[in-house]
Each structure stands twice: as structure tokens, then as C-alpha cells.
Design a protein around this motif. Structure first.
Motif, PDB file in Angstrom:
ATOM      1  N   ARG A   1     -75.206   7.748 -27.296  1.00 18.47           N
ATOM      2  CA  ARG A   1     -74.571   7.494 -25.971  1.00 18.47           C
ATOM      3  C   ARG A   1     -75.436   6.896 -24.917  1.00 18.47           C
ATOM      4  O   ARG A   1     -76.459   6.435 -24.902  1.00 18.47           O
ATOM      5  N   ASN A   2     -74.778   6.804 -23.621  1.00 23.56           N
ATOM      6  CA  ASN A   2     -75.293   6.207 -22.369  1.00 23.56           C
ATOM      7  C   ASN A   2     -75.148   7.216 -21.198  1.00 23.56           C
ATOM      8  O   ASN A   2     -74.143   6.647 -20.577  1.00 23.56           O
ATOM      9  N   PRO A   3     -75.609   8.275 -21.074  1.00 26.99           N
ATOM     10  CA  PRO A   3     -75.440   9.374 -20.007  1.00 26.99           C
ATOM     11  C   PRO A   3     -76.202   8.840 -18.666  1.00 26.99           C
ATOM     12  O   PRO A   3     -75.752   9.428 -17.665  1.00 26.99           O
ATOM     13  N   ASP A   4     -76.932   7.689 -18.785  1.00 27.42           N
ATOM     14  CA  ASP A   4     -77.994   7.694 -17.493  1.00 27.42           C
ATOM     15  C   ASP A   4     -77.638   6.257 -17.109  1.00 27.42           C
ATOM     16  O   ASP A   4     -78.592   5.750 -16.350  1.00 27.42           O
ATOM     17  N   GLY A   5     -76.978   5.284 -17.452  1.00 28.75           N
ATOM     18  CA  GLY A   5     -76.912   4.092 -16.877  1.00 28.75           C
ATOM     19  C   GLY A   5     -77.699   3.014 -17.564  1.00 28.75           C
ATOM     20  O   GLY A   5     -78.106   2.112 -16.925  1.00 28.75           O
ATOM     21  N   GLU A   6     -78.451   3.112 -18.692  1.00 26.44           N
ATOM     22  CA  GLU A   6     -79.148   2.258 -19.403  1.00 26.44           C
ATOM     23  C   GLU A   6     -77.997   1.121 -19.662  1.00 26.44           C
ATOM     24  O   GLU A   6     -77.039   1.166 -19.550  1.00 26.44           O
TER      25      GLU A   6
ATOM     26  N   LEU B   1     -81.509  15.513 -20.420  1.00 23.38           N
ATOM     27  CA  LEU B   1     -80.100  14.929 -20.597  1.00 23.38           C
ATOM     28  C   LEU B   1     -79.371  15.712 -21.772  1.00 23.38           C
ATOM     29  O   LEU B   1     -79.321  15.289 -22.720  1.00 23.38           O
ATOM     30  N   THR B   2     -79.131  16.975 -21.231  1.00 23.13           N
ATOM     31  CA  THR B   2     -78.715  17.967 -22.219  1.00 23.13           C
ATOM     32  C   THR B   2     -77.122  18.025 -22.035  1.00 23.13           C
ATOM     33  O   THR B   2     -76.481  17.776 -20.988  1.00 23.13           O
ATOM     34  N   PRO B   3     -76.315  18.492 -22.947  1.00 25.69           N
ATOM     35  CA  PRO B   3     -74.960  18.559 -22.902  1.00 25.69           C
ATOM     36  C   PRO B   3     -74.170  19.648 -21.965  1.00 25.69           C
ATOM     37  O   PRO B   3     -73.433  19.228 -21.191  1.00 25.69           O
ATOM     38  N   GLU B   4     -75.113  20.603 -21.650  1.00 25.19           N
ATOM     39  CA  GLU B   4     -74.806  21.537 -20.611  1.00 25.19           C
ATOM     40  C   GLU B   4     -74.846  20.872 -19.124  1.00 25.19           C
ATOM     41  O   GLU B   4     -74.090  21.095 -18.366  1.00 25.19           O
ATOM     42  N   ASP B   5     -75.987  20.097 -18.902  1.00 25.41           N
ATOM     43  CA  ASP B   5     -76.213  19.502 -17.808  1.00 25.41           C
ATOM     44  C   ASP B   5     -75.318  18.152 -17.362  1.00 25.41           C
ATOM     45  O   ASP B   5     -75.201  17.752 -16.290  1.00 25.41           O
ATOM     46  N   ASN B   6     -74.650  17.758 -18.612  1.00 26.85           N
ATOM     47  CA  ASN B   6     -73.966  16.185 -18.600  1.00 26.85           C
ATOM     48  C   ASN B   6     -72.616  16.554 -19.239  1.00 26.85           C
ATOM     49  O   ASN B   6     -72.551  15.961 -20.413  1.00 26.85           O
ATOM     50  N   PRO B   7     -71.704  17.495 -18.947  1.00 26.70           N
ATOM     51  CA  PRO B   7     -70.666  17.745 -19.830  1.00 26.70           C
ATOM     52  C   PRO B   7     -69.609  16.854 -19.967  1.00 26.70           C
ATOM     53  O   PRO B   7     -68.961  16.840 -20.997  1.00 26.70           O
ATOM     54  N   ASP B   8     -69.501  15.790 -19.327  1.00 30.79           N
ATOM     55  CA  ASP B   8     -68.720  14.428 -19.476  1.00 30.79           C
ATOM     56  C   ASP B   8     -69.274  13.375 -20.217  1.00 30.79           C
ATOM     57  O   ASP B   8     -68.471  12.397 -20.037  1.00 30.79           O
ATOM     58  N   ALA B   9     -70.721  13.761 -20.536  1.00 30.02           N
ATOM     59  CA  ALA B   9     -71.235  12.156 -21.007  1.00 30.02           C
ATOM     60  C   ALA B   9     -71.080  12.112 -22.540  1.00 30.02           C
ATOM     61  O   ALA B   9     -71.564  11.313 -23.150  1.00 30.02           O
ATOM     62  N   GLY B  10     -70.215  13.241 -23.261  1.00 29.91           N
ATOM     63  CA  GLY B  10     -70.323  12.993 -24.699  1.00 29.91           C
ATOM     64  C   GLY B  10     -71.520  13.339 -25.407  1.00 29.91           C
ATOM     65  O   GLY B  10     -71.473  12.762 -26.743  1.00 29.91           O
ATOM     66  N   LEU B  11     -72.517  14.138 -25.069  1.00 30.36           N
ATOM     67  CA  LEU B  11     -73.551  14.478 -25.777  1.00 30.36           C
ATOM     68  C   LEU B  11     -73.371  15.190 -26.999  1.00 30.36           C
ATOM     69  O   LEU B  11     -73.838  16.246 -27.127  1.00 30.36           O
ATOM     70  N   ASP B  12     -72.414  14.938 -27.838  1.00 30.51           N
ATOM     71  CA  ASP B  12     -72.290  15.400 -29.019  1.00 30.51           C
ATOM     72  C   ASP B  12     -73.347  15.343 -30.176  1.00 30.51           C
ATOM     73  O   ASP B  12     -73.746  14.171 -30.335  1.00 30.51           O
ATOM     74  N   GLN B  13     -73.683  16.307 -30.766  1.00 31.30           N
ATOM     75  CA  GLN B  13     -74.665  16.097 -31.900  1.00 31.30           C
ATOM     76  C   GLN B  13     -75.819  15.090 -31.530  1.00 31.30           C
ATOM     77  O   GLN B  13     -76.625  15.273 -30.606  1.00 31.30           O
ATOM     78  N   ASN B  14     -76.168  14.347 -32.623  1.00 28.65           N
ATOM     79  CA  ASN B  14     -76.905  13.346 -32.297  1.00 28.65           C
ATOM     80  C   ASN B  14     -76.433  11.890 -32.174  1.00 28.65           C
ATOM     81  O   ASN B  14     -77.437  11.002 -32.539  1.00 28.65           O
ATOM     82  N   TYR B  15     -75.254  11.635 -31.606  1.00 30.87           N
ATOM     83  CA  TYR B  15     -74.666  10.485 -31.461  1.00 30.87           C
ATOM     84  C   TYR B  15     -75.142   9.649 -30.357  1.00 30.87           C
ATOM     85  O   TYR B  15     -75.494   9.944 -29.402  1.00 30.87           O
TER      86      TYR B  15
END
Length: 200
Positions: A80-85, A64-78
Motif C-alpha cells: 500500500r501507500n498510506p503516506d505519500g511515498e 502506520l496501523t489500520p486503526e490509525d489509517n482506516p481509509d488507507a486499505g492496510l489489510d493483511q500484509n498487502y
């Protein structure tokens, strides 16, 4: 004699106070969003462990990297929920715990939101968490956890964030008329409830 080096101190930036609907300080739970909209700076888990940066593969490798998930807001170490948890989370900086949830506040569903008293029209009253448990025709509501007199799939297990712990009116599935319930009347499967609309 060498002068002592002054100790460096770090003052964390305080999390902004949530006022209304602001995804920099809270995350939404309506209709499957599950805080995927959160863009704030909380970076510790519920257990108090600092989050691992999303761009890092240490101590935990992941996809779950910022490059592979550009719209998920994967900034720094904040958090997030990029995968539906079920809510915002992060990989941890502890090698003994891969990931954990974060304590991100829940956003109100609308500016006049008061989920104990009313439901917001913007989310079809999915935010309502009050005790009203009677339909518009006066039927008492069937508990969401029971299958009698009506069998159904709108259970607390299938909709864990929908507030289905009692028999109170809810809208777990986006019914257009707002909060509703299954009735205890065997001849009337379900009906809408007269839950007030927030701001009206």
C-alpha cells in the motif's frame, strides 16, 4: 511404523490480470495519488521479501496501523501507500530491511488509454508518455531538465513520476488544457501541445 504425514502445499492466489482501471490489480499515478488507491493482494517487495502485516509491530515497529489509517486499505500484509511515498510499498518481514517498494502495475488513466500515443482527458493528459515535442504554434519544446531559455520548477526532480526525462509534451501539474511544454522560443514561455485525446 508411523505413516508419513503428507507435506502441506500452498498455492498462492494469482494476481488478477489488469484490464482497464481496476485498483485491485493496479495503482494510479495521476496528480499525487502515487498508487495510494491500490487495493490488490501483492505482498512481496521488488526484492522478493514477504511483507510484514500492517497490524503487526514485528519485526519492525511503526505508526502506520489500520486503526490509525482506516481509509488507507492496510489489510493483511498487502503493498500500500498510506503516506505519500512515490509508489506502493510495505514493511518487510526481514529484520535486516525495514521497508521496500513493491512492483505494483500502473493503472491506465482511462479505458482507451495508450500513453505512448494519446493522453486521457480524465487526467488532463497527465498520463501521456509519447514523443510529441512541439506546441500548437509549432514551437519546439524545451527539455524539462534545462532552465534555458525559461527558468521553471517543473523538473524531473520535483515531479519524478511525470515522465519529464526529455522535451516531450507532458502535464505534470494538472493544466486544464492537457499536455504542454516550455518552448525554446524566448518570447513564448509555454504552450499547449496537439497531443491526441485517447478515445476520440
Amino acid at each position: 511404523h508411523v505413516p508419513a504425514t503428507p507435506a502441506l502445499t500452498f498455492t498462492p492466489t494469482p494476481e488478477p490480470e489488469c484490464t482497464g482501471i481496476d485498483n485491485t490489480c493496479c495503482g494510479s499515478f495521476w496528480f499525487g495519488v502515487e498508487q495510494a488507491d491500490y487495493r490488490g493482494t501483492i505482498s512481496k517487495t521488488v526484492g522478493g521479501i514477504e511483507c510484514q502485516a500492517w497490524s503487526s509491530q514485528s519485526p519492525h515497529s511503526h505508526g502506520l496501523t489500520p486503526e490509525d489509517n482506516p481509509d488507507a486499505g492496510l489489510d493483511q500484509n498487502y503493498c500500500r501507500n498510506p503516506d505519500g511515498e512515490p509508489r506502493a510499498w510495505c514493511y518487510t518481514s526481514s529484520s535486516s530491511k525495514r521497508w521496500d517498494y513493491c512492483d505494483v502495475p500502473s493503472c491506465p488513466a482511462c479505458e482507451a488509454g495508450n500513453p505512448d500515443q494519446c493522453g486521457c482527458s480524465e487526467v488532463l493528459q497527465a498520463d501521456y508518455r509519447g514523443p510529441h515535442s512541439q506546441t500548437i504554434s509549432g514551437y519546439e519544446c524545451q527539455a524539462w531538465s534545462t532552465q534555458s531559455p525559461h527558468y521553471h520548477t517543473r523538473t524531473p526532480q520535483n515531479y519524478p513520476n511525470a515522465g519529464l526525462e526529455t522535451s516531450a509534451c507532458r502535464n505534470p501539474d494538472g493544466e486544464p488544457g492537457g499536455a504542454w511544454c516550455y518552448t525554446i522560443n524566448p518570447n513564448t514561455r509555454w504552450e499547449y501541445c496537439a497531443v491526441p485525446v485517447c478515445g476520440e
